[in-house]
Design an enzyme around this catalytic site. Structure first.
Site, PDB file in Angstrom:
ATOM      1  N   HIS A 208     -11.372  38.469  99.398  1.00  0.00           N
ATOM      2  CA  HIS A 208     -12.649  38.502 100.119  1.00  0.00           C
ATOM      3  C   HIS A 208     -13.121  39.946 100.296  1.00  0.00           C
ATOM      4  O   HIS A 208     -12.968  40.542 101.353  1.00  0.00           O
ATOM      5  CB  HIS A 208     -12.519  37.791 101.472  1.00  0.00           C
ATOM      6  CG  HIS A 208     -12.323  36.315 101.341  1.00  0.00           C
ATOM      7  ND1 HIS A 208     -11.079  35.722 101.448  1.00  0.00           N
ATOM      8  CD2 HIS A 208     -13.205  35.314 101.101  1.00  0.00           C
ATOM      9  CE1 HIS A 208     -11.208  34.418 101.283  1.00  0.00           C
ATOM     10  NE2 HIS A 208     -12.479  34.140 101.068  1.00  0.00           N
ATOM     11  N   ASN A 209     -13.698  40.463  99.235  1.00  0.00           N
ATOM     12  CA  ASN A 209     -14.093  41.863  99.194  1.00  0.00           C
ATOM     13  C   ASN A 209     -15.489  42.000  98.588  1.00  0.00           C
ATOM     14  O   ASN A 209     -16.177  41.000  98.328  1.00  0.00           O
ATOM     15  CB  ASN A 209     -13.065  42.673  98.404  1.00  0.00           C
ATOM     16  CG  ASN A 209     -12.766  42.047  97.044  1.00  0.00           C
ATOM     17  OD1 ASN A 209     -13.662  41.557  96.365  1.00  0.00           O
ATOM     18  ND2 ASN A 209     -11.501  42.054  96.640  1.00  0.00           N
ATOM     19  N   HIS A 212     -16.115  40.147  95.314  1.00  0.00           N
ATOM     20  CA  HIS A 212     -16.329  38.711  95.526  1.00  0.00           C
ATOM     21  C   HIS A 212     -17.777  38.449  95.939  1.00  0.00           C
ATOM     22  O   HIS A 212     -18.399  37.496  95.473  1.00  0.00           O
ATOM     23  CB  HIS A 212     -15.375  38.182  96.599  1.00  0.00           C
ATOM     24  CG  HIS A 212     -15.665  36.783  97.041  1.00  0.00           C
ATOM     25  ND1 HIS A 212     -15.538  35.686  96.221  1.00  0.00           N
ATOM     26  CD2 HIS A 212     -16.119  36.305  98.247  1.00  0.00           C
ATOM     27  CE1 HIS A 212     -15.876  34.588  96.884  1.00  0.00           C
ATOM     28  NE2 HIS A 212     -16.241  34.942  98.102  1.00  0.00           N
ATOM     29  N   HIS A 248     -22.322  36.860 102.734  1.00  0.00           N
ATOM     30  CA  HIS A 248     -21.654  35.650 103.232  1.00  0.00           C
ATOM     31  C   HIS A 248     -20.216  35.872 103.690  1.00  0.00           C
ATOM     32  O   HIS A 248     -19.671  35.036 104.426  1.00  0.00           O
ATOM     33  CB  HIS A 248     -21.682  34.555 102.161  1.00  0.00           C
ATOM     34  CG  HIS A 248     -20.607  34.693 101.128  1.00  0.00           C
ATOM     35  ND1 HIS A 248     -20.647  35.633 100.119  1.00  0.00           N
ATOM     36  CD2 HIS A 248     -19.443  34.009 100.958  1.00  0.00           C
ATOM     37  CE1 HIS A 248     -19.570  35.514  99.373  1.00  0.00           C
ATOM     38  NE2 HIS A 248     -18.813  34.548  99.860  1.00  0.00           N
ATOM     39  N   ASP A 249     -19.568  36.983 103.300  1.00  0.00           N
ATOM     40  CA  ASP A 249     -18.179  37.246 103.725  1.00  0.00           C
ATOM     41  C   ASP A 249     -18.023  38.637 104.337  1.00  0.00           C
ATOM     42  O   ASP A 249     -16.926  39.215 104.316  1.00  0.00           O
ATOM     43  CB  ASP A 249     -17.208  37.098 102.545  1.00  0.00           C
ATOM     44  CG  ASP A 249     -16.690  35.676 102.390  1.00  0.00           C
ATOM     45  OD1 ASP A 249     -16.632  34.957 103.410  1.00  0.00           O
ATOM     46  OD2 ASP A 249     -16.370  35.275 101.257  1.00  0.00           O
ATOM     47  N   ASP A 358     -19.774  30.015  95.740  1.00  0.00           N
ATOM     48  CA  ASP A 358     -18.686  30.607  96.509  1.00  0.00           C
ATOM     49  C   ASP A 358     -17.317  30.283  95.921  1.00  0.00           C
ATOM     50  O   ASP A 358     -16.386  31.083  96.008  1.00  0.00           O
ATOM     51  CB  ASP A 358     -18.775  30.121  97.961  1.00  0.00           C
ATOM     52  CG  ASP A 358     -17.818  30.867  98.880  1.00  0.00           C
ATOM     53  OD1 ASP A 358     -17.508  32.043  98.600  1.00  0.00           O
ATOM     54  OD2 ASP A 358     -17.403  30.282  99.899  1.00  0.00           O
ATOM     55  N   ALA A 408      -1.567  24.884  92.565  1.00  0.00           N
ATOM     56  CA  ALA A 408      -2.672  25.157  93.484  1.00  0.00           C
ATOM     57  C   ALA A 408      -4.012  24.879  92.820  1.00  0.00           C
ATOM     58  O   ALA A 408      -4.908  24.250  93.414  1.00  0.00           O
ATOM     59  CB  ALA A 408      -2.611  26.609  93.957  1.00  0.00           C
ATOM     60  N   GLN A 409      -4.175  25.323  91.586  1.00  0.00           N
ATOM     61  CA  GLN A 409      -5.457  25.188  90.905  1.00  0.00           C
ATOM     62  C   GLN A 409      -5.758  23.753  90.478  1.00  0.00           C
ATOM     63  O   GLN A 409      -6.902  23.317  90.520  1.00  0.00           O
ATOM     64  CB  GLN A 409      -5.512  26.125  89.700  1.00  0.00           C
ATOM     65  CG  GLN A 409      -5.570  27.603  90.076  1.00  0.00           C
ATOM     66  CD  GLN A 409      -6.721  27.887  91.038  1.00  0.00           C
ATOM     67  OE1 GLN A 409      -6.532  27.977  92.245  1.00  0.00           O
ATOM     68  NE2 GLN A 409      -7.910  28.023  90.508  1.00  0.00           N
TER      69      GLN A 409
END
Length: 455
Positions: A208-209, A212, A248-249, A358, A408-409
């Site tokens: 979250h940078n 992103h 947004h982040d 997102d 996970a994916q």
């Protein structure tokens, strides 16, 4: 002569004082090792045939009589000890603090010290740039060719080929290409100051940078282009989507809402456990926009500004995954026979666009998408490690001991991404070609990877 007189005489003859009589021990030693008592009544003659030697143990030096110390003297003597005790307590506290710090650093990437800030979020609200690089503010900063402009309109765009300064230029290009600079008379120097301040208010998290933020904005731009939605959107809707995606982040701490709430952080307290991160992102964004030198909305009338602000906040709050099911349920009701004349339906469509953008990394080519998966897992694992250390609940999909990249994916793509994009495909054309097909290819890739791991 008494025995005491005899002993006193012998002590004096040996060089001692009569005062030592009570402390000295005298005896007569024969050459054969035997002892004779010092007794005046039975002292034998000391002859050559049967000699003896006087032995005296040296009395200890007796201390002089000293008066007892006063209370003040005792207190003065004890003060250094009390001070030392206090210092020991300070040292103990310091040792505990150092141990806590060591544990925190072990859970952090020390090269990314801004990563993972659960407390003090509002100490910079927001951080502004007081000095701008004039080289960036001068026009023109970057010149992009037609091939770059075309690639920017594609969901396959590769963010890794561009540094952060170039991304600022690409952000500006998106504003240009959408006609926002001309439509709202945005001063280019204000736009550049806004974008620079945005960059400074993104933390150096693994995922979250600032990059992103660019990827989400670029994917939004790509989706509305390949689906033709760009021709249906009003200028204000384009502005809402672009600004919402960019901010947004903002100031994301690297830990999600579940952590904020369970750890009772400052954000959770301020926003009453109600989407604390998304609330904070929106607040930071408008904290930047309130400054005239960064206010790209300054030409909007009060009425239009309120509409823009409402739409931007709504879009940012839509990125809260806790509301994912709720938003999909709402959109399903309007997807069939979508009515572009209905204001609420259009607002819901904007929420769906930013949601699709997102979580869109797997839409991109594998060599672009997979590094983002690594970044996300790094951030997830860091949070899970911290939650374990602090005795907080953990999520299995964030636990390095329970999840792998393919596992996970596979779950996320199959149960979250594909249903979302297929629903969006009921309203927007070309979703299958440009969005859904690449995602399904990614799903097949991770399924194959999982099978190889099993072997």
């Amino acid at each position: 002569m008494t025995t005491d007189d005899l002993k006193a005489a012998l002590l004096v003859a040996a060089g001692f004082s009569e005062l030592d009589l009570d402390y000295a021990f005298l005896w007569l030693a024969r050459l054969d090792g035997g002892h004779l008592p010092v007794d005046a009544r039975a002292l034998p003659a000391n002859t050559l045939e049967d000699p003896y030697i006087l032995q005296i143990s040296k009395p200890p030096t007796m201390p002089k009589e000293v008066p007892p110390p006063s209370i003040e003297e005792i207190a003065g003597q004890l003060k250094p000890l009390n001070d030392l005790s206090a210092k020991v307590d300070d040292v103990n506290v310091l040792m505990v603090n150092l141990q806590n710090l060591r544990r925190k650093l072990e859970r952090m990437d020390v090269d990314k010290l801004t990563f993972g800030k659960p407390f003090g979020m509002l100490s910079k609200f927001p951080k502004r740039l007081d000095v701008f690089d004039k080289r960036y503010l001068d026009e023109p900063r970057y010149t992009f060719g037609e091939s770059t402009k075309a690639w920017l309109r594609s969901p396959t765009f590769d963010n890794w080929q561009w540094d952060d300064n170039e991304l600022l230029g690409l952000f500006e290009l998106i504003f240009d290409e959408l006609g926002l600079i001309a439509e709202y008379s945005i001063k280019r120097v204000v736009l550049r100051k806004f974008l620079l301040t945005i960059r400074e208010n993104y933390n150096n998290n693994p995922f979250h940078n600032f990059k992103h933020s660019f990827c989400v904005t670029q994917m939004m731009y790509g989706i509305i282009n390949v689906t033709g939605l760009i021709d249906k959107l009003k200028p204000l809707e384009k502005l809402i989507l672009t600004v919402a995606c960019i901010g947004h982040d903002l100031d994301h701490p690297g830990y999600n809402n579940a952590y904020q709430i369970n750890a009772k952080t400052e954000l959770a307290i301020i926003y009453n456990d109600n989407a604390p991160l998304e609330m904070h992102h929106a607040a930071c964004l408008f904290g930047i926009l309130k400054h005239r030198d960064c206010n790209i909305l300054e030409t909007l009338s009060d009425t239009v500004y309120r509409e823009a602000r409402k739409g931007i906040i709504r879009c940012i709050l839509s990125t809260d995954m806790a509301r994912h099911g709720e938003i999909l349920t709402q959109f399903k009701k309007v997807a069939d026979g979508f009515n572009y004349d209905d204001a609420e339906s259009r607002a819901l469509l904007l929420s769906m666009v930013i949601k699709c953008s997102d979580i869109s990394n797997e839409v991109r080519p594998a060599d672009v998408a997979e590094p983002w998966v690594n970044c996300l897992l790094e951030e997830f694992f860091s949070q899970s490690d911290r939650e374990k250390a602090e005795g907080l609940p953990t999520a299995p999909f964030m636990d390095r001991e329970k999840v792998t990249k393919p596992s996970a994916q596979i779950g996320f793509i199959g149960y979250v991404m594909i249903p979302l994009y297929e629903l969006m495909g009921k309203v927007l054309p070309n979703m299958d070609q440009y969005i859904i097909s690449p995602i399904k290819e990614s799903l097949a890739y991770y399924k194959d990877l999982l099978e190889k791991e099993k072997c």
